[in-house]
Write a protein that holds these residues in place. Structure first.
Motif, PDB file in Angstrom:
ATOM      1  N   LEU A  39       0.774  -1.301  -0.097  1.00 24.72           N
ATOM      2  CA  LEU A  39      -0.055  -0.062   0.275  1.00 24.72           C
ATOM      3  C   LEU A  39       0.918   1.460  -0.300  1.00 24.72           C
ATOM      4  O   LEU A  39       0.506   1.646  -0.422  1.00 24.72           O
ATOM      5  CB  LEU A  39      -0.819  -0.012   1.325  1.00 24.72           C
ATOM      6  N   THR A  40       1.757   1.132   0.734  1.00 23.14           N
ATOM      7  CA  THR A  40       2.829   2.551   1.191  1.00 23.14           C
ATOM      8  C   THR A  40       3.521   2.642  -0.270  1.00 23.14           C
ATOM      9  O   THR A  40       3.535   3.714  -0.699  1.00 23.14           O
ATOM     10  CB  THR A  40       3.529   2.092   2.005  1.00 23.14           C
ATOM     11  N   PHE A  45       4.484   5.733  -5.207  1.00 21.79           N
ATOM     12  CA  PHE A  45       4.458   6.295  -6.172  1.00 21.79           C
ATOM     13  C   PHE A  45       3.509   6.913  -7.120  1.00 21.79           C
ATOM     14  O   PHE A  45       3.439   7.115  -8.213  1.00 21.79           O
ATOM     15  CB  PHE A  45       5.135   4.690  -6.813  1.00 21.79           C
ATOM     16  N   ALA A  46       2.062   6.155  -6.503  1.00 25.34           N
ATOM     17  CA  ALA A  46       1.110   6.912  -7.497  1.00 25.34           C
ATOM     18  C   ALA A  46       0.322   7.616  -7.477  1.00 25.34           C
ATOM     19  O   ALA A  46      -0.028   8.372  -8.568  1.00 25.34           O
ATOM     20  CB  ALA A  46       0.086   5.889  -7.796  1.00 25.34           C
ATOM     21  N   HIS A  47       0.733   8.491  -5.986  1.00 20.91           N
ATOM     22  CA  HIS A  47      -0.088   9.377  -6.338  1.00 20.91           C
ATOM     23  C   HIS A  47       1.084  10.673  -5.776  1.00 20.91           C
ATOM     24  O   HIS A  47       1.196  11.915  -5.870  1.00 20.91           O
ATOM     25  CB  HIS A  47      -0.997   9.785  -4.593  1.00 20.91           C
ATOM     26  N   LEU A  48       2.194  10.554  -5.867  1.00 19.39           N
ATOM     27  CA  LEU A  48       2.911  11.418  -5.272  1.00 19.39           C
ATOM     28  C   LEU A  48       4.401  11.378  -6.434  1.00 19.39           C
ATOM     29  O   LEU A  48       5.250  12.260  -6.444  1.00 19.39           O
ATOM     30  CB  LEU A  48       4.017  11.181  -4.078  1.00 19.39           C
ATOM     31  N   GLY A  49       4.569   9.960  -7.251  1.00 17.61           N
ATOM     32  CA  GLY A  49       5.853  10.306  -8.230  1.00 17.61           C
ATOM     33  C   GLY A  49       6.927  10.300  -7.114  1.00 17.61           C
ATOM     34  O   GLY A  49       8.139   9.775  -7.672  1.00 17.61           O
ATOM     35  N   VAL A  50       7.149   9.225  -6.109  1.00 20.41           N
ATOM     36  CA  VAL A  50       7.734   9.004  -5.007  1.00 20.41           C
ATOM     37  C   VAL A  50       8.000   6.916  -5.641  1.00 20.41           C
ATOM     38  O   VAL A  50       7.439   6.653  -4.998  1.00 20.41           O
ATOM     39  CB  VAL A  50       7.886   9.598  -3.595  1.00 20.41           C
ATOM     40  N   CYS A 177       5.090  13.321   3.843  1.00 13.63           N
ATOM     41  CA  CYS A 177       5.353  11.920   3.976  1.00 13.63           C
ATOM     42  C   CYS A 177       3.649  11.512   4.927  1.00 13.63           C
ATOM     43  O   CYS A 177       2.393  10.485   4.612  1.00 13.63           O
ATOM     44  CB  CYS A 177       6.418  11.266   4.930  1.00 13.63           C
ATOM     45  N   ALA A 178       3.177  13.065   5.289  1.00 13.98           N
ATOM     46  CA  ALA A 178       1.654  13.006   6.006  1.00 13.98           C
ATOM     47  C   ALA A 178       0.258  12.922   4.893  1.00 13.98           C
ATOM     48  O   ALA A 178      -0.132  12.566   4.911  1.00 13.98           O
ATOM     49  CB  ALA A 178       1.978  14.726   6.707  1.00 13.98           C
ATOM     50  N   TYR A 179       1.223  13.499   3.483  1.00 10.69           N
ATOM     51  CA  TYR A 179      -0.249  13.426   2.664  1.00 10.69           C
ATOM     52  C   TYR A 179      -0.200  12.203   1.972  1.00 10.69           C
ATOM     53  O   TYR A 179      -0.643  11.107   1.801  1.00 10.69           O
ATOM     54  CB  TYR A 179       0.447  14.341   1.624  1.00 10.69           C
ATOM     55  N   GLY A 180       1.400  10.982   1.768  1.00 12.70           N
ATOM     56  CA  GLY A 180       1.535   9.692   1.540  1.00 12.70           C
ATOM     57  C   GLY A 180       0.959   8.243   2.814  1.00 12.70           C
ATOM     58  O   GLY A 180       0.045   8.011   1.703  1.00 12.70           O
ATOM     59  N   LEU A 181       1.070   9.112   3.446  1.00 15.91           N
ATOM     60  CA  LEU A 181       0.461   8.328   4.972  1.00 15.91           C
ATOM     61  C   LEU A 181      -1.472   9.287   4.525  1.00 15.91           C
ATOM     62  O   LEU A 181      -1.879   7.218   4.728  1.00 15.91           O
ATOM     63  CB  LEU A 181       0.728   8.412   6.091  1.00 15.91           C
ATOM     64  N   ASN A 182      -1.488   9.598   4.154  1.00 10.57           N
ATOM     65  CA  ASN A 182      -2.644   9.789   4.102  1.00 10.57           C
ATOM     66  C   ASN A 182      -3.784   9.222   2.782  1.00 10.57           C
ATOM     67  O   ASN A 182      -5.109   8.592   3.033  1.00 10.57           O
ATOM     68  CB  ASN A 182      -3.395  11.300   3.902  1.00 10.57           C
ATOM     69  N   GLN A 183      -2.570   9.083   1.553  1.00 14.09           N
ATOM     70  CA  GLN A 183      -3.354   8.379   0.728  1.00 14.09           C
ATOM     71  C   GLN A 183      -3.487   6.691   0.993  1.00 14.09           C
ATOM     72  O   GLN A 183      -4.042   5.582   0.241  1.00 14.09           O
ATOM     73  CB  GLN A 183      -1.754   8.518  -0.845  1.00 14.09           C
TER      74      GLN A 183
END
Length: 194
Positions: A39-40, A45-50, A177-183
């Protein structure tokens, strides 16, 4: 103090003079760890390109560890009482001798705690702010999380040299990172609805 393996999981016991803290650390192949890892990685990758395996590994392990309520509130006061508010955790950490493993672990946990609530359950912070009885009502979790990760990252000698750059990166990119964890939360909620 020591680590003990119990079949499919490991308990790490830490003794810091303020009590014993038991941390649940599932092995790499554990289903929860695989779930949060997938999930992480996907969310970042999908939402942040990281695409940073070391960062997503750290964050997915944080989520796996925080499945247990005892891990979220693992820090204890000098009297042995669980510290449930960020303000109390910081005050306790500032009382510790400078430069020790215990201080690093406290600040790392404070960063993890702030990131978890900011990213996974931001509504908890809104609730806390609305109820002025909480000491955390006026605390900026992002600022405190950044500060705590930065302090923990300053411990860069062995055995922390591999984790220090990740903690520094989370400090510098806390909001990302907080935004990514929310995703990640949104994706696991979507999966549970299906």
């Amino acid at each position: 103090c020591d680590s003990r393996s119990y079949g499919r999981f490991c308990l790490r016991v830490e003794c810091h003079g303020t009590g014993t803290m038991i941390l649940w650390e599932p092995p790499e192949g554990h289903p929860l760890r695989r779930l949060f890892s997938g999930l992480t990685e996907h969310a970042f990758f999908a939402h942040l390109g990281v695409a940073d395996p070391r960062l997503t590994d750290y964050l997915s392990l944080l989520l796996t560890r925080f499945i247990h309520f005892d891990t979220i509130y693992r820090l204890r006061s000098a009297a042995g009482r669980p510290l449930t508010e960020l303000v109390d955790m910081v005050l306790e950490a500032e009382q510790l001798p400078a430069g020790g493993r215990t201080q690093r672990e406290y600040y790392r946990h404070i960063g993890d705690f702030a990131l978890f609530w900011t990213g996974i359950f931001p509504e908890f912070l809104d609730h806390s702010r609305r109820h002025l009885r909480s000491k955390d009502a006026f605390v900026d979790y992002c600022a405190q999380g950044k500060r705590s990760y930065w302090i923990a990252s300053q411990f860069s000698e062995s055995p922390y040299q591999e984790e220090a750059p990740i903690l520094r990166r989370i400090s510098e990119q806390f909001e990302l990172c907080a935004y990514g964890l929310n995703q990640v939360r949104r994706e696991w909620q979507q999966r549970t609805r299906e």
